[in-house]
Design a protein around this motif. Structure first.
Motif, PDB file in Angstrom:
ATOM      1  N   ILE A  84      79.312 -26.497  43.815  1.00 51.39           N
ATOM      2  CA  ILE A  84      78.261 -27.454  44.362  1.00 51.39           C
ATOM      3  C   ILE A  84      79.015 -28.563  45.283  1.00 51.39           C
ATOM      4  O   ILE A  84      78.367 -28.991  46.162  1.00 51.39           O
ATOM      5  N   GLU A  85      79.955 -29.296  44.604  1.00 49.73           N
ATOM      6  CA  GLU A  85      80.601 -30.208  45.293  1.00 49.73           C
ATOM      7  C   GLU A  85      81.173 -29.553  46.825  1.00 49.73           C
ATOM      8  O   GLU A  85      81.170 -30.354  47.803  1.00 49.73           O
ATOM      9  N   ARG A  86      81.472 -28.392  46.782  1.00 46.24           N
ATOM     10  CA  ARG A  86      82.071 -28.045  48.048  1.00 46.24           C
ATOM     11  C   ARG A  86      81.017 -27.351  48.850  1.00 46.24           C
ATOM     12  O   ARG A  86      81.361 -27.026  50.004  1.00 46.24           O
ATOM     13  N   GLY A  87      79.662 -27.284  48.445  1.00 43.88           N
ATOM     14  CA  GLY A  87      78.667 -27.116  49.515  1.00 43.88           C
ATOM     15  C   GLY A  87      77.810 -25.957  48.960  1.00 43.88           C
ATOM     16  O   GLY A  87      76.736 -25.736  49.947  1.00 43.88           O
ATOM     17  N   PHE A  88      77.803 -25.262  47.771  1.00 45.14           N
ATOM     18  CA  PHE A  88      76.887 -24.588  47.561  1.00 45.14           C
ATOM     19  C   PHE A  88      75.591 -25.220  47.378  1.00 45.14           C
ATOM     20  O   PHE A  88      75.538 -26.255  46.540  1.00 45.14           O
ATOM     21  N   ALA A  89      74.424 -24.725  47.796  1.00 42.27           N
ATOM     22  CA  ALA A  89      73.246 -25.354  47.670  1.00 42.27           C
ATOM     23  C   ALA A  89      72.034 -24.204  47.639  1.00 42.27           C
ATOM     24  O   ALA A  89      71.018 -24.738  47.755  1.00 42.27           O
ATOM     25  N   ASP A  90      72.076 -23.159  47.000  1.00 44.06           N
ATOM     26  CA  ASP A  90      71.225 -22.144  46.924  1.00 44.06           C
ATOM     27  C   ASP A  90      70.635 -22.133  45.508  1.00 44.06           C
ATOM     28  O   ASP A  90      71.222 -21.255  44.483  1.00 44.06           O
ATOM     29  N   ILE A  91      69.812 -22.971  45.154  1.00 45.24           N
ATOM     30  CA  ILE A  91      69.042 -22.987  43.823  1.00 45.24           C
ATOM     31  C   ILE A  91      68.515 -21.417  43.326  1.00 45.24           C
ATOM     32  O   ILE A  91      68.511 -21.074  42.234  1.00 45.24           O
ATOM     33  N   ASN A  92      67.949 -20.961  44.370  1.00 44.36           N
ATOM     34  CA  ASN A  92      67.402 -19.433  44.159  1.00 44.36           C
ATOM     35  C   ASN A  92      68.426 -18.639  43.526  1.00 44.36           C
ATOM     36  O   ASN A  92      68.066 -17.878  42.662  1.00 44.36           O
ATOM     37  N   GLN A  93      69.661 -18.624  44.175  1.00 41.60           N
ATOM     38  CA  GLN A  93      70.573 -17.677  43.799  1.00 41.60           C
ATOM     39  C   GLN A  93      71.077 -18.007  42.105  1.00 41.60           C
ATOM     40  O   GLN A  93      71.211 -17.304  41.371  1.00 41.60           O
ATOM     41  N   LEU A  94      71.158 -19.390  42.021  1.00 42.79           N
ATOM     42  CA  LEU A  94      71.525 -20.045  40.752  1.00 42.79           C
ATOM     43  C   LEU A  94      70.627 -19.383  39.524  1.00 42.79           C
ATOM     44  O   LEU A  94      71.086 -19.204  38.519  1.00 42.79           O
ATOM     45  N   GLU A  95      69.404 -19.420  40.042  1.00 41.92           N
ATOM     46  CA  GLU A  95      68.242 -19.073  39.123  1.00 41.92           C
ATOM     47  C   GLU A  95      68.005 -17.423  38.691  1.00 41.92           C
ATOM     48  O   GLU A  95      67.693 -17.040  37.855  1.00 41.92           O
ATOM     49  N   ARG A 148      63.213 -30.493  56.883  1.00 41.62           N
ATOM     50  CA  ARG A 148      64.324 -30.831  56.185  1.00 41.62           C
ATOM     51  C   ARG A 148      65.513 -30.782  57.140  1.00 41.62           C
ATOM     52  O   ARG A 148      66.440 -29.838  56.978  1.00 41.62           O
ATOM     53  N   LEU A 149      65.796 -31.603  58.404  1.00 40.59           N
ATOM     54  CA  LEU A 149      66.587 -31.442  59.220  1.00 40.59           C
ATOM     55  C   LEU A 149      67.246 -32.989  59.469  1.00 40.59           C
ATOM     56  O   LEU A 149      66.694 -33.651  59.454  1.00 40.59           O
ATOM     57  N   THR A 185      57.343 -27.669  51.984  1.00 40.82           N
ATOM     58  CA  THR A 185      58.809 -27.985  51.674  1.00 40.82           C
ATOM     59  C   THR A 185      58.801 -28.909  50.393  1.00 40.82           C
ATOM     60  O   THR A 185      59.883 -29.616  49.977  1.00 40.82           O
ATOM     61  N   SER A 186      57.603 -29.297  49.809  1.00 42.78           N
ATOM     62  CA  SER A 186      57.348 -30.453  49.112  1.00 42.78           C
ATOM     63  C   SER A 186      58.242 -30.412  47.736  1.00 42.78           C
ATOM     64  O   SER A 186      58.192 -31.640  47.162  1.00 42.78           O
ATOM     65  N   ASP A 187      58.656 -29.112  47.294  1.00 42.39           N
ATOM     66  CA  ASP A 187      59.361 -29.178  46.084  1.00 42.39           C
ATOM     67  C   ASP A 187      60.730 -29.800  46.208  1.00 42.39           C
ATOM     68  O   ASP A 187      61.621 -29.964  45.267  1.00 42.39           O
ATOM     69  N   GLY A 188      61.208 -29.988  47.463  1.00 44.76           N
ATOM     70  CA  GLY A 188      62.508 -30.372  47.847  1.00 44.76           C
ATOM     71  C   GLY A 188      63.747 -29.628  47.628  1.00 44.76           C
ATOM     72  O   GLY A 188      64.813 -30.127  47.237  1.00 44.76           O
ATOM     73  N   LEU A 189      63.374 -28.316  47.294  1.00 41.82           N
ATOM     74  CA  LEU A 189      64.485 -27.251  46.835  1.00 41.82           C
ATOM     75  C   LEU A 189      65.225 -26.714  47.959  1.00 41.82           C
ATOM     76  O   LEU A 189      65.880 -25.838  47.870  1.00 41.82           O
ATOM     77  N   ASP A 190      64.571 -26.791  49.238  1.00 42.19           N
ATOM     78  CA  ASP A 190      65.240 -26.174  50.510  1.00 42.19           C
ATOM     79  C   ASP A 190      66.389 -26.960  50.983  1.00 42.19           C
ATOM     80  O   ASP A 190      66.090 -28.079  50.935  1.00 42.19           O
ATOM     81  N   PRO A 191      67.614 -26.418  51.054  1.00 38.84           N
ATOM     82  CA  PRO A 191      68.834 -27.310  51.553  1.00 38.84           C
ATOM     83  C   PRO A 191      68.446 -27.809  53.110  1.00 38.84           C
ATOM     84  O   PRO A 191      67.712 -27.342  53.566  1.00 38.84           O
ATOM     85  N   ASP A 229      76.500 -20.862  55.762  1.00 38.33           N
ATOM     86  CA  ASP A 229      77.438 -21.551  54.672  1.00 38.33           C
ATOM     87  C   ASP A 229      77.545 -23.094  54.698  1.00 38.33           C
ATOM     88  O   ASP A 229      77.320 -23.724  53.625  1.00 38.33           O
ATOM     89  N   GLN A 230      77.450 -23.515  55.829  1.00 37.20           N
ATOM     90  CA  GLN A 230      77.648 -24.882  56.193  1.00 37.20           C
ATOM     91  C   GLN A 230      76.248 -25.797  56.414  1.00 37.20           C
ATOM     92  O   GLN A 230      76.279 -27.040  56.456  1.00 37.20           O
ATOM     93  N   LYS A 231      75.116 -25.031  56.532  1.00 36.71           N
ATOM     94  CA  LYS A 231      73.898 -25.593  56.868  1.00 36.71           C
ATOM     95  C   LYS A 231      74.266 -26.342  57.941  1.00 36.71           C
ATOM     96  O   LYS A 231      73.578 -27.436  57.971  1.00 36.71           O
ATOM     97  N   LYS A 232      74.633 -25.902  59.086  1.00 37.14           N
ATOM     98  CA  LYS A 232      74.832 -26.658  60.329  1.00 37.14           C
ATOM     99  C   LYS A 232      74.602 -25.850  61.413  1.00 37.14           C
ATOM    100  O   LYS A 232      75.124 -24.697  61.720  1.00 37.14           O
TER     101      LYS A 232
END
Ligand SMILES: [Zn+2]
Length: 482
Positions: A84-95, A148-149, A185-191, A229-232
């Motif tokens: 996560i520190e390195r950039g992983f941000a996909d909560i759906n995958q985690l779940e 969320r930009l 996007t109100s749940d705030g879960l989209d990176p 990957d970088q959300k960029k």
């Protein structure tokens, strides 16, 4: 990724997003070892990769999976926090990831899920800080929490606002016509995603870092790219490339929420549909005929269209590698056709609902249109043959506004030379950048030619243009083109 449409240059293709995973030589071997339950070997390879590339989150995430599977939840937690520190941000995958079943029973996991929105907010602030360090104080930095930009823009405030407005109307079009469930996007879960609108020199630096040393002409052809990957998202053109790459952002957001990976024809076909947008006679902003539909119309007339079965099963390497222009044009045409039948959103729903039974999308396409592959190929061919042909850079119209333009990626065509007094009277000077005409935005020559269609010689039109950070307007006369 999107190449600009400079017709006189040969296009070439690059992978759409260079993920850390694709670049690592250990990747395939490690996955194979993991699948064969040789966890020691898999962990050795992932550790090697993680040590070599301190930015890569994929090996860390995978190490967490291996540890979780082996019942070492403490080890799994440590690796996951680093991922996560390195950039992983996909909560759906985690779940959802079955490999993480044991890890999901830990307190670390529960705390992570609770803190996820805060953590994403912190991440975007860190990204903005990093951007400030890279690009300096001459850029302007803004955040748009609705979409969320975060934006880092080298342009003046008015042009930057126009770019954000372009993103906004693209998103609204996408919500209405494709991704019905994405608006909230109100749940705030989209990176968050960082959108960089760089100077030409910063763009060249980024392109070389991302794709290796490119020849200058290749850099000028490269419109921009979105690295998931970088959300960029990085783009040097504020029209079609910005819309195309931003559509990828929305599509990935949708696919991540669903835990799906969509094939290249759907990704590129959907992103291409918003490349060329224009006002209809009813005043709606809709996908328009363009150089891409010109090319599909030509292919249809020559009976050279690929079969839909082939298009929908093509791997990315072939889609972008051999005849990429035809494949992009074909995929765009399929989605334009669906949209014209008012069935685009229905297709996307049908497809994503039944993803597990057919990830290719072919079944959903045929079911949505209640047709067969043979009938579809024929219907699309007939439809494409009837498409209106438009002027493009290699077949410009005989009209103009009394100036000669330079082609340059950016926020609009650059005036090179004034050839008619009305352009001079309107205040235009060499170096000015045309940004709009008759209330429609003009971000490149193809858009300019499209807006010219339907106008006649002698008619007077309103234009907007930019001189450095000054935004101006005037009236010019439509002239014959020299
Ligand atoms: Zn693309």
């Amino acid at each position: 990724m999107r190449m600009l449409t400079l017709a006189f240059l040969v296009m070439f293709s690059l992978p759409t997003f260079v993920s850390a995973q694709e670049k690592a030589p250990e990747s395939d071997k490690a996955l194979k070892a993991f699948q064969n339950q040789d966890f020691d070997e898999a962990e050795r390879l992932w550790t090697q990769w993680a040590d070599r590339d301190p930015q890569a989150f994929v090996p860390m995430y995978n190490l967490a999976c291996a540890r979780s599977l082996r019942g070492d939840t403490k080890g799994a937690s440590e690796y996951m926090l680093t991922a996560i520190e390195r950039g992983f941000a996909d909560i759906n995958q985690l779940e959802r990831d079955p490999n993480l079943k044991a890890f999901r029973k830990t307190d670390t996991y529960k705390q992570l899920v609770d803190a996820w929105p805060t953590f994403l907010d912190r991440r975007v602030e860190a990204d903005l800080d990093a951007a400030r360090k890279t690009y300096g104080s001459r850029y302007n930095y803004t955040k748009d929490s609705k979409y969320r930009l975060a934006f880092a823009s080298s342009y003046d405030t008015i042009t930057s606002r126009q770019a954000r407005e372009e993103v906004r109307r693209t998103a609204e079009w996408a919500y209405k016509n494709v991704f019905h469930d994405l608006r909230d996007t109100s749940d705030g879960l989209d990176p968050w995603v960082m959108v960089v609108l760089p100077t030409q020199s910063h763009f060249a630096v980024w392109a070389n870092e991302t794709y290796g040393q490119l020849h200058a002409s290749a850099t000028s052809q490269l419109g921009g790219a979105y690295a998931h990957d970088q959300k960029k998202l990085v783009t040097q053109d504020l029209g079609s490339t910005l819309r195309h790459e931003f559509f990828h952002v929305l599509h990935w957001r949708s696919a991540d929420r669903l835990g799906q990976r969509h094939p290249v024809w759907i990704q590129e076909g959907l992103a291409s549909i918003v490349e060329d947008m224009d006002q209809t006679r009813q005043g709606r902003w809709e996908p328009a005929v363009s150089w891409r539909t010109n090319s599909i119309a030509r292919l249809a007339k020559q009976n050279k269209l690929t079969k839909i079965e082939q298009l929908t099963s093509m791997p990315r390497s072939r889609f972008a590698g051999s005849r990429p222009l035809s494949n992009y044009a074909h995929a765009r045409a399929v989605f334009m056709y669906l949209h014209e039948q008012r069935k685009l959103a229905a297709f996307y729903k049908q497809y994503t609902d039944n993803y597990s039974s057919d990830p290719s999308g072919l079944t959903a396409l045929l079911e949505t249109l209640d047709t067969t592959t043979k009938e579809f190929d024929e219907d699309l061919r007939q439809w494409a043959r009837g498409l209106e042909m438009v002027h493009e850079q290699n077949s410009p119209p005989a009209l103009g506004i009394g100036v000669v333009f330079d082609v340059s990626p950016g926020d609009g065509p650059i005036v090179r030379q004034i050839t008619h007094n009305s352009a001079k009277d309107a205040g235009l000077r060499p170096g000015d950048i045309l940004t709009g005409m008759n209330g429609r935005s003009v971000r490149d020559l193809n858009e300019f030619y499209r807006v010219l269609t339907g106008l006649s010689k002698g008619e007077r039109v309103e234009i907007t243009y930019r001189r450095r950070s000054q935004h101006k307007s005037g009236t010019v006369e439509i002239t014959g083109r020299k």
